[in-house]
Enzyme design. Structure first.
Site, mmCIF file in Angstrom:
data_model
loop_
_atom_site.group_PDB
_atom_site.id
_atom_site.type_symbol
_atom_site.label_atom_id
_atom_site.label_comp_id
_atom_site.label_asym_id
_atom_site.label_seq_id
_atom_site.Cartn_x
_atom_site.Cartn_y
_atom_site.Cartn_z
ATOM 1 N N TRP A 21 0.852 -1.198 0.000
ATOM 2 C CA TRP A 21 0.000 0.000 0.000
ATOM 3 C C TRP A 21 0.888 1.248 0.000
ATOM 4 O O TRP A 21 1.892 1.306 0.700
ATOM 5 C CB TRP A 21 -0.888 -0.026 1.235
ATOM 6 N N TYR A 54 -5.034 -0.512 -4.625
ATOM 7 C CA TYR A 54 -3.730 0.129 -4.451
ATOM 8 C C TYR A 54 -3.205 0.567 -5.815
ATOM 9 O O TYR A 54 -2.999 -0.253 -6.712
ATOM 10 C CB TYR A 54 -2.726 -0.801 -3.785
ATOM 11 N N GLN A 177 -8.059 -7.400 9.306
ATOM 12 C CA GLN A 177 -6.870 -6.576 9.075
ATOM 13 C C GLN A 177 -7.145 -5.144 9.548
ATOM 14 O O GLN A 177 -7.647 -4.308 8.810
ATOM 15 C CB GLN A 177 -6.474 -6.580 7.598
ATOM 16 N N SER A 206 0.071 -0.632 9.676
ATOM 17 C CA SER A 206 0.637 0.558 10.308
ATOM 18 C C SER A 206 1.143 0.310 11.732
ATOM 19 O O SER A 206 0.848 1.076 12.642
ATOM 20 C CB SER A 206 -0.384 1.704 10.318
ATOM 21 N N ALA A 209 2.783 3.288 13.140
ATOM 22 C CA ALA A 209 1.953 4.504 13.150
ATOM 23 C C ALA A 209 2.382 5.478 12.059
ATOM 24 O O ALA A 209 2.692 6.638 12.321
ATOM 25 C CB ALA A 209 1.993 5.169 14.528
ATOM 26 N N LYS A 216 11.510 9.583 14.111
ATOM 27 C CA LYS A 216 12.158 10.576 13.238
ATOM 28 C C LYS A 216 11.452 11.931 13.249
ATOM 29 O O LYS A 216 12.028 12.935 12.834
ATOM 30 C CB LYS A 216 12.249 10.043 11.811
ATOM 31 N N ARG A 228 6.831 10.925 4.960
ATOM 32 C CA ARG A 228 5.391 10.776 4.700
ATOM 33 C C ARG A 228 4.610 12.013 5.132
ATOM 34 O O ARG A 228 3.618 12.380 4.516
ATOM 35 C CB ARG A 228 4.849 9.532 5.416
ATOM 36 N N GLN A 291 15.021 -1.024 4.576
ATOM 37 C CA GLN A 291 13.891 -0.960 5.500
ATOM 38 C C GLN A 291 13.339 -2.351 5.789
ATOM 39 O O GLN A 291 12.920 -2.651 6.910
ATOM 40 C CB GLN A 291 12.802 -0.054 4.925
ATOM 41 N N ASN A 295 13.222 -4.132 9.558
ATOM 42 C CA ASN A 295 11.968 -4.516 10.203
ATOM 43 C C ASN A 295 11.865 -6.010 10.498
ATOM 44 O O ASN A 295 11.216 -6.402 11.470
ATOM 45 C CB ASN A 295 10.780 -4.066 9.347
#
Length: 333
Positions: A21, A54, A177, A206, A209, A216, A228, A291, A295
């Site tokens: 997404w 998407y 979800q 998310s 969040a 950051k 973002r 990234q 994660n």
């Protein structure tokens, strides 16, 4: 990479799910998207989540291209239907039989596969009888085009109603979800207890969040360029609920806890949602392979109870817990 059962089913999925997404087909070039998917595969991620809406179907195409050549039996591929796709005609959205039957065929074509492991109702549809939706899902499962059925952002009552029909129709309804993070806990009071009762797992989106839990964004400072929070194509709007100085200040208090565990702030955020035993997997997105590599280190992390309590103390009253917020996630058609 650890794996968990999805709901009460026998299907196992990776604790970290790669989702596309806001990335594939829109914010991330195809070459970079391909690199991120391959990084996910190299890291042991076997579960991939997308949706037909998407990038107005482009994300499914990109994911299908990126997974081409992989052993299909070693992957769990998820997609969703509900939101408008195509030229936005009167039947180009929702959970009607017409839209679902056409949507599954379109998704399979774009993904380059004969079936998806999980087909999800992307939201609750106020304009279509639930029985119509669930019968359509049952026919999709019986045709072999989907193995399991799930939903996204349904309330506890909606989950209970859907599960009752799924049981009557004898189809495996295994997942929800929702948005879930240390800052957004609206599913904990109602949705999670009902899901445990019904044999439904959460696949949460998310978990960081919208990036706020990476630390950051700092109180009193402008958002970093290219983040973002500066994205005019929808990203800034999505993250705005967290971009308050009181929230950002509280998030900074988590840094010593992350350091104590030897984790980055993002890894702490992802591992936090995985401490909930009703969560089967945490969805991550990526614009760079680095990234993904960061994660995936959240898989298998155990946060001691005393540190979970300290996280609660650090965040205090900026945490959103109102279960009524789930209804706001489902648009009225």
């Amino acid at each position: 990479m650890k794996h968990r059962h999805l709901g009460a089913s026998g299907l196992k999925i990776s604790e970290i799910t790669y989702g596309n997404w806001l990335t594939h087909g829109s914010q991330v070039e195809n070459e970079a998207a391909m690199a991120c998917v391959h990084a996910a595969l190299d890291a042991g991620i076997t579960t991939f989540d997308t949706a037909d809406m998407y990038a107005n179907t482009k994300a499914e195409v990109v994911l299908g291209d990126a997974l081409r050549g992989q052993r299909r039996e070693s992957l769990e591929i998820f997609t969703k239907a509900y939101y408008p796709v195509g030229p936005l005609g009167p039947n180009d959205s929702g959970l009607s039989r017409k839209h679902l039957m056409e949507s599954i065929d379109g998704s399979l074509r774009r993904l380059g596969t004969d079936y998806v492991d999980l087909y999800q109702a992307h939201r609750w549809d106020n304009a279509t009888p639930l029985e119509e939706t669930m019968v359509a899902f049952a026919d999709i499962v019986r045709s072999g085009k989907a193995l399991y059925i799930g939903v996204s952002e349904w309330t506890a009552d909606q989950l209970r109603a859907g599960a009752a029909l799924a049981k009557e129709l004898r189809i495996p309804f295994v997942s929800n979800q929702p948005q879930y993070s240390a800052l957004w806990r609206i599913i904990e009071s109602d949705v999670v207890p009902v899901s445990r009762e019904l044999g439904i797992s959460q696949i949460v989106w998310s978990p960081v969040a919208q990036g706020v839990l990476t630390g950051k964004y700092r109180p009193g400072h402008a958002a970093p360029a290219g983040s973002r929070a500066t994205d005019g194509n929808g990203g800034a709007e999505m993250i705005s609920r967290f971009m308050r100085d009181d929230v950002l200040e509280r998030v900074q208090r988590l840094r010593p806890i992350a350091d104590e565990l030897g984790l980055s702030m993002a890894q702490l955020a992802v591992s936090w949602v995985l401490q909930n035993d009703n969560v089967a997997s945490a969805l991550i997105g990526a614009s760079r392979p680095e990234q993904v590599h960061e994660n995936v280190r959240a898989s298998g992390v155990i946060i001691p109870p005393e540190l979970m309590s300290r996280i609660d103390d650090c965040l205090g009253d900026v945490v959103e817990r109102d279960p009524a917020k789930t209804v706001e996630e489902s648009p009225v058609r």
